[in-house]
Motif scaffolding. Structure first.
Motif, PDB file in Angstrom:
ATOM      1  N   SER A  19       1.048  -1.632   0.262  1.00  0.00           N
ATOM      2  CA  SER A  19      -0.127  -0.216  -0.652  1.00  0.00           C
ATOM      3  C   SER A  19       1.012   0.803  -0.141  1.00  0.00           C
ATOM      4  O   SER A  19       2.125   1.234   0.650  1.00  0.00           O
ATOM      5  CB  SER A  19      -1.385  -0.078   1.251  1.00  0.00           C
ATOM      6  N   PRO A  49     -11.699  -7.916  -4.839  1.00  0.00           N
ATOM      7  CA  PRO A  49     -10.999  -7.586  -4.719  1.00  0.00           C
ATOM      8  C   PRO A  49     -10.881  -6.220  -4.224  1.00  0.00           C
ATOM      9  O   PRO A  49     -10.121  -5.454  -4.013  1.00  0.00           O
ATOM     10  CB  PRO A  49     -10.125  -7.081  -6.748  1.00  0.00           C
ATOM     11  N   TYR A  50     -11.466  -5.415  -3.589  1.00  0.00           N
ATOM     12  CA  TYR A  50     -12.376  -4.135  -3.324  1.00  0.00           C
ATOM     13  C   TYR A  50     -11.264  -3.741  -1.566  1.00  0.00           C
ATOM     14  O   TYR A  50     -11.051  -2.437  -2.397  1.00  0.00           O
ATOM     15  CB  TYR A  50     -13.528  -4.320  -2.716  1.00  0.00           C
ATOM     16  N   GLU A  52      -8.450  -5.140  -1.038  1.00  0.00           N
ATOM     17  CA  GLU A  52      -7.202  -4.418  -1.761  1.00  0.00           C
ATOM     18  C   GLU A  52      -7.350  -3.338  -2.276  1.00  0.00           C
ATOM     19  O   GLU A  52      -5.480  -2.703  -2.375  1.00  0.00           O
ATOM     20  CB  GLU A  52      -6.707  -5.574  -2.402  1.00  0.00           C
ATOM     21  N   GLN A  53      -8.131  -2.820  -3.433  1.00  0.00           N
ATOM     22  CA  GLN A  53      -8.424  -1.750  -4.084  1.00  0.00           C
ATOM     23  C   GLN A  53      -8.522  -0.659  -2.599  1.00  0.00           C
ATOM     24  O   GLN A  53      -7.524   0.924  -3.440  1.00  0.00           O
ATOM     25  CB  GLN A  53      -9.202  -1.889  -5.672  1.00  0.00           C
ATOM     26  N   THR A  56      -4.765   0.095  -1.408  1.00  0.00           N
ATOM     27  CA  THR A  56      -3.888   0.170  -2.718  1.00  0.00           C
ATOM     28  C   THR A  56      -4.159   1.743  -3.101  1.00  0.00           C
ATOM     29  O   THR A  56      -3.539   2.243  -4.525  1.00  0.00           O
ATOM     30  CB  THR A  56      -3.616  -0.515  -3.730  1.00  0.00           C
ATOM     31  N   THR A  58      -6.814   2.024  -5.989  1.00  0.00           N
ATOM     32  CA  THR A  58      -7.516   1.605  -6.953  1.00  0.00           C
ATOM     33  C   THR A  58      -9.204   1.182  -7.125  1.00  0.00           C
ATOM     34  O   THR A  58      -8.941   0.842  -8.049  1.00  0.00           O
ATOM     35  CB  THR A  58      -6.299   0.643  -7.540  1.00  0.00           C
ATOM     36  N   LEU A  59      -9.576   2.250  -6.513  1.00  0.00           N
ATOM     37  CA  LEU A  59     -11.021   1.182  -5.931  1.00  0.00           C
ATOM     38  C   LEU A  59     -11.462   2.273  -6.779  1.00  0.00           C
ATOM     39  O   LEU A  59     -11.650   3.720  -7.025  1.00  0.00           O
ATOM     40  CB  LEU A  59     -11.361   1.727  -4.288  1.00  0.00           C
ATOM     41  N   ASP A  60     -12.670   1.579  -7.661  1.00  0.00           N
ATOM     42  CA  ASP A  60     -12.695   2.688  -8.484  1.00  0.00           C
ATOM     43  C   ASP A  60     -14.837   2.800  -8.292  1.00  0.00           C
ATOM     44  O   ASP A  60     -15.700   2.036  -7.644  1.00  0.00           O
ATOM     45  CB  ASP A  60     -13.104   1.329 -10.059  1.00  0.00           C
ATOM     46  N   GLU A  63     -17.988   1.152  -9.767  1.00  0.00           N
ATOM     47  CA  GLU A  63     -18.196   0.464  -9.224  1.00  0.00           C
ATOM     48  C   GLU A  63     -19.684  -0.161  -8.561  1.00  0.00           C
ATOM     49  O   GLU A  63     -20.083  -1.185  -8.464  1.00  0.00           O
ATOM     50  CB  GLU A  63     -16.681  -0.824  -8.479  1.00  0.00           C
ATOM     51  N   HIS A  71     -13.983   6.357  -2.192  1.00  0.00           N
ATOM     52  CA  HIS A  71     -12.789   5.619  -3.152  1.00  0.00           C
ATOM     53  C   HIS A  71     -11.891   6.458  -3.392  1.00  0.00           C
ATOM     54  O   HIS A  71     -10.637   6.545  -2.445  1.00  0.00           O
ATOM     55  CB  HIS A  71     -13.110   5.989  -4.990  1.00  0.00           C
ATOM     56  N   SER A  76      -5.158   1.854   5.337  1.00  0.00           N
ATOM     57  CA  SER A  76      -4.431   1.246   5.101  1.00  0.00           C
ATOM     58  C   SER A  76      -4.529   0.555   6.760  1.00  0.00           C
ATOM     59  O   SER A  76      -4.584   0.978   7.707  1.00  0.00           O
ATOM     60  CB  SER A  76      -2.990   0.905   4.531  1.00  0.00           C
TER      61      SER A  76
END
Length: 184
Positions: A19, A49-50, A52-53, A56, A58-60, A63, A71, A76
């Protein structure tokens, strides 16, 4: 199950998903608290995967409607324990993960400065799995070996260091089961 921590402060076992949301602790020798959390994304749903996203960056937001609200968070934990017991590490243990927010333990504020944060994939109200308790117990033992200031009395839930603001790991977390397993 036996877990070990290597010289770079990563689990020798488990999956590593670094992260960007961490920084250097002022005093690595000060690691003296373990904080248990829970998370599910979307809320109440497991797998995917959310998490982890989120950890990191990278969450969209497109979605899921909830993701549009979260988002942009910069958060972390050191590790996530999935429902099947898999452990995913995001931040090396000697670094400061951004998991506790405004918090206080034993009269000391800013728990991120001296704690390790472990997320359980779950909710406040749904039981955690046996695999999660097994992994959490093994991970706790490894952490106590590597960071001996984390004693039994210095393991707590997010709800206890941020009362009124946080509720996790919630009523579904069986503290007695976990603490008894640590004694075995």
């Amino acid at each position: 199950m036996v877990l070990t921590i290597n010289s770079e402060h990563w689990l020798a076992q488990g999956r590593h998903v670094p992260s960007p949301y961490y920084d250097v602790r002022e005093d690595e020798q000060d690691i003296s608290l373990l904080v248990i959390h829970n998370i599910s994304l979307p809320p109440g749903q497991f797998g995917g995967p959310y998490i982890e996203q989120l950890f990191t960056g990278t969450l969209d937001p497109a979605e899921h409607p909830y993701f549009a609200e979260i988002h942009q968070l910069r958060v972390s934990a050191h590790c996530l324990i999935r429902r099947d017991g898999e452990v995913v590490q995001f931040v090396p243990f000697h670094a400061r993960a951004w998991h506790a927010g405004r918090s206080e333990f034993d009269g000391r504020e800013k728990c991120n400065d001296f704690s390790i944060g472990i997320e359980l994939e779950g909710t406040d109200t749904l039981p955690y799995t046996s695999a999660q308790y097994d992994t959490l117990t093994a991970l706790t033992r490894a952490l106590q070996t590597a960071y001996p200031k984390i004693s039994r009395t210095r393991i707590t839930g997010h709800e206890f260091i941020a009362p009124g603001r946080k509720t996790d790991p919630g009523l579904a977390f069986d503290w007695r089961r976990y603490k008894t397993a640590l004694n075995d």
